[in-house]
Design a protein around this motif. Structure first.
Motif, PDB file in Angstrom:
ATOM      1  N   GLU A  42      26.190  37.593  53.447  1.00 20.58           N
ATOM      2  CA  GLU A  42      26.483  37.718  52.015  1.00 20.58           C
ATOM      3  C   GLU A  42      27.984  37.857  51.764  1.00 20.58           C
ATOM      4  O   GLU A  42      28.549  37.164  50.912  1.00 20.58           O
ATOM      5  CB  GLU A  42      25.742  38.925  51.436  1.00 20.58           C
ATOM      6  CG  GLU A  42      25.907  39.062  49.939  1.00 20.58           C
ATOM      7  CD  GLU A  42      25.123  40.236  49.372  1.00 20.58           C
ATOM      8  OE1 GLU A  42      25.641  40.862  48.438  1.00 20.58           O
ATOM      9  OE2 GLU A  42      24.010  40.511  49.860  1.00 20.58           O
ATOM     10  N   LEU A  43      28.641  38.746  52.509  1.00 15.56           N
ATOM     11  CA  LEU A  43      30.083  38.918  52.339  1.00 15.56           C
ATOM     12  C   LEU A  43      30.836  37.677  52.795  1.00 15.56           C
ATOM     13  O   LEU A  43      31.834  37.287  52.179  1.00 15.56           O
ATOM     14  CB  LEU A  43      30.578  40.155  53.090  1.00 15.56           C
ATOM     15  CG  LEU A  43      32.037  40.519  52.880  1.00 15.56           C
ATOM     16  CD1 LEU A  43      32.340  40.792  51.405  1.00 15.56           C
ATOM     17  CD2 LEU A  43      32.409  41.735  53.723  1.00 15.56           C
ATOM     18  N   SER A  44      30.353  37.030  53.826  1.00 12.92           N
ATOM     19  CA  SER A  44      30.975  35.800  54.298  1.00 12.92           C
ATOM     20  C   SER A  44      30.936  34.722  53.214  1.00 12.92           C
ATOM     21  O   SER A  44      31.939  34.051  52.955  1.00 12.92           O
ATOM     22  CB  SER A  44      30.260  35.312  55.563  1.00 12.92           C
ATOM     23  OG  SER A  44      30.844  34.131  56.037  1.00 12.92           O
ATOM     24  N   ALA A  45      29.804  34.576  52.551  1.00 14.18           N
ATOM     25  CA  ALA A  45      29.681  33.587  51.470  1.00 14.18           C
ATOM     26  C   ALA A  45      30.598  33.945  50.303  1.00 14.18           C
ATOM     27  O   ALA A  45      31.224  33.066  49.711  1.00 14.18           O
ATOM     28  CB  ALA A  45      28.236  33.504  51.005  1.00 14.18           C
ATOM     29  N   ALA A  46      30.698  35.233  49.978  1.00 11.96           N
ATOM     30  CA  ALA A  46      31.583  35.663  48.890  1.00 11.96           C
ATOM     31  C   ALA A  46      33.040  35.372  49.240  1.00 11.96           C
ATOM     32  O   ALA A  46      33.836  34.985  48.373  1.00 11.96           O
ATOM     33  CB  ALA A  46      31.388  37.154  48.610  1.00 11.96           C
ATOM     34  N   ALA A  47      33.400  35.524  50.507  1.00 11.45           N
ATOM     35  CA  ALA A  47      34.774  35.243  50.939  1.00 11.45           C
ATOM     36  C   ALA A  47      35.094  33.761  50.808  1.00 11.45           C
ATOM     37  O   ALA A  47      36.181  33.389  50.352  1.00 11.45           O
ATOM     38  CB  ALA A  47      34.978  35.713  52.369  1.00 11.45           C
ATOM     39  N   VAL A  48      34.158  32.927  51.178  1.00 10.75           N
ATOM     40  CA  VAL A  48      34.354  31.479  51.023  1.00 10.75           C
ATOM     41  C   VAL A  48      34.520  31.137  49.543  1.00 10.75           C
ATOM     42  O   VAL A  48      35.409  30.372  49.170  1.00 10.75           O
ATOM     43  CB  VAL A  48      33.181  30.698  51.664  1.00 10.75           C
ATOM     44  CG1 VAL A  48      33.243  29.226  51.296  1.00 10.75           C
ATOM     45  CG2 VAL A  48      33.192  30.873  53.179  1.00 10.75           C
ATOM     46  N   ASP A  49      33.698  31.733  48.698  1.00  2.20           N
ATOM     47  CA  ASP A  49      33.812  31.513  47.251  1.00  2.20           C
ATOM     48  C   ASP A  49      35.165  31.962  46.709  1.00  2.20           C
ATOM     49  O   ASP A  49      35.670  31.401  45.741  1.00  2.20           O
ATOM     50  CB  ASP A  49      32.701  32.246  46.501  1.00  2.20           C
ATOM     51  CG  ASP A  49      31.333  31.614  46.709  1.00  2.20           C
ATOM     52  OD1 ASP A  49      31.264  30.453  47.179  1.00  2.20           O
ATOM     53  OD2 ASP A  49      30.327  32.292  46.419  1.00  2.20           O
ATOM     54  N   ALA A  50      35.764  32.988  47.341  1.00  3.18           N
ATOM     55  CA  ALA A  50      37.073  33.491  46.921  1.00  3.18           C
ATOM     56  C   ALA A  50      38.219  32.662  47.483  1.00  3.18           C
ATOM     57  O   ALA A  50      39.381  32.927  47.191  1.00  3.18           O
ATOM     58  CB  ALA A  50      37.233  34.952  47.339  1.00  3.18           C
ATOM     59  N   GLY A  51      37.893  31.664  48.298  1.00  7.13           N
ATOM     60  CA  GLY A  51      38.922  30.782  48.830  1.00  7.13           C
ATOM     61  C   GLY A  51      39.426  31.146  50.210  1.00  7.13           C
ATOM     62  O   GLY A  51      40.489  30.669  50.626  1.00  7.13           O
ATOM     63  N   CYS A  52      38.680  31.956  50.932  1.00  7.90           N
ATOM     64  CA  CYS A  52      39.074  32.351  52.286  1.00  7.90           C
ATOM     65  C   CYS A  52      38.460  31.414  53.320  1.00  7.90           C
ATOM     66  O   CYS A  52      37.337  30.955  53.150  1.00  7.90           O
ATOM     67  CB  CYS A  52      38.589  33.760  52.614  1.00  7.90           C
ATOM     68  SG  CYS A  52      39.300  35.051  51.609  1.00  7.90           S
TER      69      CYS A  52
END
Length: 69
Positions: A42-52
């Protein structure tokens, strides 16, 4: 900075919110790389969404030299 490296396990969602706020304010770093436990999808997907760019912790340490060059 040209490269921003984030420990996503330590910063969690608040760190991603700060990255998104910086981008919204026009303070876009050149490259944002985050490392995280491979089980926190979940946090990994949120990080990708944030541009990481997201790396599992073990892979990050193996890739660090290349990331810094």
């Amino acid at each position: 900075p040209g490269l921003l490296i984030l420990d996503l396990d330590a910063g969690r969602r608040e760190l991603l919110d700060a990255v998104q706020a910086a981008r919204a304010a026009g303070l876009v770093p050149g490259r944002v790389v985050g490392f995280i436990s491979h089980v926190d999808k979940e946090l990994s997907a949120a990080a990708v969404d944030a541009g990481c760019e997201v790396f599992p912790r073990g892979k990050f340490w193996r890739a660090l030299e290349k990331l810094l060059s």
